[in-house]
Design a protein around this motif. Structure first.
Motif, PDB file in Angstrom:
ATOM      1  N   TRP A 260       0.832  -1.254  -0.070  1.00 15.81           N
ATOM      2  CA  TRP A 260      -0.043  -0.160   0.019  1.00 15.81           C
ATOM      3  C   TRP A 260       0.892   1.233  -0.090  1.00 15.81           C
ATOM      4  CZ3 TRP A 260      -4.470   0.458  -1.690  1.00 15.81           C
ATOM      5  CH2 TRP A 260      -5.526  -0.610  -1.786  1.00 15.81           C
ATOM      6  N   ASN A 261       2.083   1.171   0.531  1.00 21.66           N
ATOM      7  CA  ASN A 261       2.971   2.285   0.535  1.00 21.66           C
ATOM      8  C   ASN A 261       3.198   2.457  -0.973  1.00 21.66           C
ATOM      9  OD1 ASN A 261       6.423   3.134   1.317  1.00 21.66           O
ATOM     10  ND2 ASN A 261       4.508   4.346   1.993  1.00 21.66           N
ATOM     11  N   ALA A 262       3.510   1.502  -1.694  1.00 24.74           N
ATOM     12  CA  ALA A 262       4.119   1.815  -3.139  1.00 24.74           C
ATOM     13  C   ALA A 262       2.718   2.220  -3.729  1.00 24.74           C
ATOM     14  CB  ALA A 262       4.528   0.448  -3.548  1.00 24.74           C
ATOM     15  N   ILE A 263       1.625   1.732  -3.659  1.00 25.41           N
ATOM     16  CA  ILE A 263       0.590   2.453  -4.274  1.00 25.41           C
ATOM     17  C   ILE A 263       0.082   3.958  -4.031  1.00 25.41           C
ATOM     18  CG2 ILE A 263      -1.885   2.154  -4.453  1.00 25.41           C
ATOM     19  CD1 ILE A 263      -1.844  -1.029  -3.878  1.00 25.41           C
ATOM     20  N   SER A 264       0.339   4.224  -2.803  1.00 29.91           N
ATOM     21  CA  SER A 264      -0.005   5.676  -2.358  1.00 29.91           C
ATOM     22  C   SER A 264       0.622   6.198  -1.098  1.00 29.91           C
ATOM     23  CB  SER A 264      -1.441   6.052  -2.361  1.00 29.91           C
ATOM     24  OG  SER A 264      -1.592   7.211  -2.075  1.00 29.91           O
ATOM     25  N   SER A 265       1.924   6.354  -1.215  1.00 35.03           N
ATOM     26  CA  SER A 265       2.925   6.840  -0.132  1.00 35.03           C
ATOM     27  C   SER A 265       2.501   7.836   0.666  1.00 35.03           C
ATOM     28  CB  SER A 265       4.127   7.113  -0.453  1.00 35.03           C
ATOM     29  OG  SER A 265       4.326   8.305  -1.140  1.00 35.03           O
ATOM     30  N   LYS A 266       1.456   8.627   0.091  1.00 39.23           N
ATOM     31  CA  LYS A 266       0.909  10.003   0.902  1.00 39.23           C
ATOM     32  C   LYS A 266      -0.311   9.507   1.624  1.00 39.23           C
ATOM     33  CE  LYS A 266       2.305  13.559  -2.344  1.00 39.23           C
ATOM     34  NZ  LYS A 266       1.847  14.664  -3.225  1.00 39.23           N
ATOM     35  N   HIS A 280      -6.187  10.758   7.307  1.00 37.15           N
ATOM     36  CA  HIS A 280      -6.112  10.161   6.218  1.00 37.15           C
ATOM     37  C   HIS A 280      -6.354  11.381   5.038  1.00 37.15           C
ATOM     38  CE1 HIS A 280      -6.991   7.883   2.338  1.00 37.15           C
ATOM     39  NE2 HIS A 280      -6.366   6.840   2.865  1.00 37.15           N
ATOM     40  N   PRO A 281      -5.693  11.656   4.042  1.00 41.64           N
ATOM     41  CA  PRO A 281      -6.158  12.607   2.916  1.00 41.64           C
ATOM     42  C   PRO A 281      -7.734  12.687   2.608  1.00 41.64           C
ATOM     43  CG  PRO A 281      -4.159  11.735   2.412  1.00 41.64           C
ATOM     44  CD  PRO A 281      -4.659  10.609   3.347  1.00 41.64           C
TER      45      PRO A 281
END
Length: 325
Positions: A260-266, A280-281
């Motif tokens: 999940w960090n690779a999919i969306s690190s933000k 969470h954004p």
């Protein structure tokens, strides 16, 4: 018998006896707190454990743990029907509905990287010397829902010590099976996940006494939808860190790739510590929906820093937890 040393505000009177799990029908699921009356488990709600005799024997010899008086256990039906396990599908009910043919035994785990005991081992060999415990942990999903689950398993630290990593091992990476015959959604051409699913911990996190390898819940071996036959449980982190159906454990020197960090690190940090002060954004993390809940019983509770497991705070001393999410 090893005693757990982490701090707790639990009382002896809060202990849920092992025989309660086994008797199932008589277990009180805690619905009184939601104003919907007492709920007990139907005789067919928990399927007869079909795991091998060695697994059943292992699970039968365990010690109890405790639960906060205000933390009612989430009913078995919710624990096993509301899951994120994208290898079976993206809908919460998909893991239960699409895992009927999943076969968790026999099962092997590959050990690789900076470790003395490298190789591929039968699960039975890896856990035969482990002391099985029952630990009732809060599970907080990054999606702002939560459960309270009675896991059965052993400390991750005890497995690490058995495997003997070298001084070069600074992190540990876990890998989920990507067997398309077992996991029908892996072949979905619309998926944005780079299979297999991977997760990781810093070595001091992995060695903390709260880090847990689960092989069962509610007195039985893990159902497929909950990560059979072996999964990680890291209770102070968001649930996506607690990787399921592990087939490989890698001891590495650098921070490993995590899905999940690779999919969306933000949105999904490597550390993923539960933190009500960092939203969470797309939604607030200040509160959570504790299952079970419904239209007239939201069962919303305040989220606690580190999911209430403050004893891990020393692991992050000096770190900016708004930066290192």
């Amino acid at each position: 018998m090893r005693l757990l040393k982490f701090k707790t505000d639990l009382k002896e009177s809060d202990v849920t006896p092992k025989d309660i799990f086994v008797r199932r029908r008589e277990f009180m699921a805690g619905s009184i707190a939601l104003g919907v009356g007492v709920q007990s488990f139907a005789s067919d709600e928990i399927k007869k454990d079909s795991s091998p005799k060695w697994m059943q024997d292992k699970l039968s010899i365990s010690k109890g743990t405790t639960i906060k008086a205000e933390d009612q256990l989430t009913p078995y039906s919710d624990v096993t029907s509301h899951n994120n396990f994208y290898e079976f599908g993206t809908h919460k009910a998909a893991p239960k509905l699409k895992s009927e043919n999943f076969k968790p035994f026999p099962w092997q785990v590959k050990i690789s990287g900076h470790v003395e005991q490298a190789g591929t081992f039968d699960l039975e060999y890896l856990i035969k010397e482990m002391m099985i415990e029952e630990r009732i942990y809060r599970l907080r999903c990054v999606e702002a829902w939560s459960m309270v689950i009675p896991w059965m398993g052993f400390s991750l630290a005890s497995l690490i010590k058995k495997l003997q990593p070298t001084s070069k091992a600074k992190y540990i990476q876990f890998v989920t099976s990507d067997d398309k015959e077992q996991f029908p959604a892996i072949g979905d051409r619309f998926s944005n996940i780079d299979w297999p699913y991977r997760e990781g911990l810093r070595m001091d996190e992995a060695m903390h006494d709260l880090s847990f390898m689960a092989i069962g819940l509610y007195g039985e071996s893990l159902p497929a939808q909950n990560g059979a036959p072996l999964r990680l449980v890291v209770p102070w982190k968001y649930g996506f860190k607690s990787i399921k159906s592990i087939v490989e454990i890698r001891f590495v020197g650098e921070q490993p790739y995590t899905t999940w960090n690779a999919i969306s690190s933000k949105e999904y940090g490597f550390y993923a510590n539960v933190n009500p002060e960092v939203d969470h954004p797309r939604w607030s993390q200040a509160t959570e929906r504790r299952l079970p809940n419904g239209l007239f019983s939201a069962n919303r509770v305040d989220t606690k820093m580190f999911n209430g497991y403050s004893e891990v705070a020393s692991l992050y001393k000096g770190m900016d937890l708004k930066k290192f999410i």
